[in-house]
Design a protein around this motif. Sequence first.
Motif, short mmCIF file in Angstrom:
data_model
loop_
_atom_site.label_atom_id
_atom_site.label_comp_id
_atom_site.label_asym_id
_atom_site.label_seq_id
_atom_site.Cartn_x
_atom_site.Cartn_y
_atom_site.Cartn_z
N ASP A 93 0.86 -1.17 0.00
CA ASP A 93 0.00 0.00 0.00
C ASP A 93 0.90 1.22 0.00
N VAL A 94 0.72 2.08 -1.01
CA VAL A 94 1.57 3.26 -1.12
C VAL A 94 0.71 4.52 -1.27
N GLU A 95 1.28 5.63 -0.89
CA GLU A 95 0.64 6.93 -1.07
C GLU A 95 0.82 7.35 -2.54
N PRO A 96 -0.01 8.28 -3.02
CA PRO A 96 0.20 8.79 -4.38
C PRO A 96 1.64 9.29 -4.53
N GLY A 97 2.23 8.99 -5.67
CA GLY A 97 3.61 9.39 -5.91
C GLY A 97 4.17 8.65 -7.11
N LYS A 98 5.46 8.72 -7.27
CA LYS A 98 6.15 8.10 -8.39
C LYS A 98 7.04 6.99 -7.84
N TYR A 99 6.90 5.79 -8.43
CA TYR A 99 7.59 4.62 -7.91
C TYR A 99 8.30 3.88 -9.04
N VAL A 100 9.34 3.15 -8.66
CA VAL A 100 10.11 2.34 -9.60
C VAL A 100 10.13 0.90 -9.07
N VAL A 101 9.86 -0.06 -9.96
CA VAL A 101 9.97 -1.47 -9.61
C VAL A 101 11.29 -1.96 -10.21
N ILE A 102 12.12 -2.56 -9.36
CA ILE A 102 13.46 -2.97 -9.77
C ILE A 102 13.59 -4.49 -9.65
N PRO A 103 13.44 -5.21 -10.77
CA PRO A 103 13.64 -6.67 -10.72
C PRO A 103 15.13 -6.97 -10.65
N SER A 104 15.49 -8.05 -9.97
CA SER A 104 16.91 -8.40 -9.88
C SER A 104 17.09 -9.90 -9.76
N THR A 105 18.31 -10.34 -10.05
CA THR A 105 18.69 -11.74 -9.92
C THR A 105 19.84 -11.84 -8.92
N LYS A 106 20.13 -13.03 -8.48
CA LYS A 106 21.21 -13.24 -7.50
C LYS A 106 22.56 -12.88 -8.10
N ASN A 107 22.78 -13.29 -9.33
CA ASN A 107 24.08 -13.10 -9.98
C ASN A 107 24.01 -11.97 -11.00
N ALA A 108 24.92 -11.02 -10.90
CA ALA A 108 25.00 -9.94 -11.87
C ALA A 108 25.15 -10.52 -13.26
N GLY A 109 24.40 -10.00 -14.21
CA GLY A 109 24.48 -10.46 -15.58
C GLY A 109 23.48 -11.54 -15.95
N ASP A 110 22.86 -12.18 -14.95
CA ASP A 110 21.81 -13.16 -15.26
C ASP A 110 20.63 -12.41 -15.86
N GLU A 111 20.18 -12.85 -16.99
CA GLU A 111 19.04 -12.22 -17.65
C GLU A 111 18.02 -13.26 -18.04
N GLY A 112 16.80 -12.82 -18.16
CA GLY A 112 15.73 -13.71 -18.60
C GLY A 112 14.45 -12.92 -18.75
N ASN A 113 13.50 -13.51 -19.41
CA ASN A 113 12.20 -12.87 -19.57
C ASN A 113 11.44 -12.92 -18.25
N PHE A 114 10.60 -11.94 -18.04
CA PHE A 114 9.78 -11.95 -16.84
C PHE A 114 8.47 -11.22 -17.10
N PHE A 115 7.49 -11.51 -16.28
CA PHE A 115 6.21 -10.83 -16.30
C PHE A 115 6.12 -9.98 -15.04
N LEU A 116 5.59 -8.80 -15.20
CA LEU A 116 5.35 -7.92 -14.06
C LEU A 116 3.85 -7.62 -14.06
N THR A 117 3.18 -8.02 -13.01
CA THR A 117 1.75 -7.80 -12.89
C THR A 117 1.50 -6.83 -11.74
N LEU A 118 0.78 -5.77 -12.01
CA LEU A 118 0.47 -4.76 -11.00
C LEU A 118 -1.04 -4.64 -10.89
N PHE A 119 -1.52 -4.55 -9.67
CA PHE A 119 -2.94 -4.33 -9.42
C PHE A 119 -3.07 -3.03 -8.65
N PHE A 120 -4.07 -2.24 -9.01
CA PHE A 120 -4.27 -0.94 -8.37
C PHE A 120 -5.67 -0.84 -7.80
N ASN A 121 -5.78 -0.14 -6.70
CA ASN A 121 -7.06 0.13 -6.09
C ASN A 121 -7.30 1.64 -6.13
N CYS A 122 -7.35 2.17 -7.34
CA CYS A 122 -7.57 3.59 -7.55
C CYS A 122 -8.12 3.78 -8.97
#
Length: 104
Positions: free
Chosen positions: A55-84
């Motif tokens: 739960d966040v207040e109105p504002g500007k946010y960044v979602v930062i996906p990461s992996t354990k090892n630097a340089g590991d890459e792969g496809n991913f899905f990001l799903t966001l739900f909002f109550n506004c």
Amino acid sequence: LKPNSRFPFRDSVHHIAFAVAQIDEEDELLERYEPSQILKLTVLKQQRDVTKQLDVEPGKYVVIPSTKNAGDEGNFFLTLFFNCPRQSVEITIPNSNMTGEYVW
């Protein structure tokens, strides 16, 4: 399956996590890691998905996906739900190397 393996795709699934940071309204992205801006950091897991309710207040946010090892890459899905109202939300992808689509 490898002996004693609980997960059949262990070698192909990265350890993943994500962080949510709040940035200033005039910023376009998070220029550098600043611990004071991190609102939530998930636990690093070798699983198919990582979820977190926030739960966040109105504002500007960044979602930062990461992996354990630097340089590991792969496809991913990001799903966001909002109550506004839909008009209250703007989603941008500033990194031109990322591709994808979103359903609105």
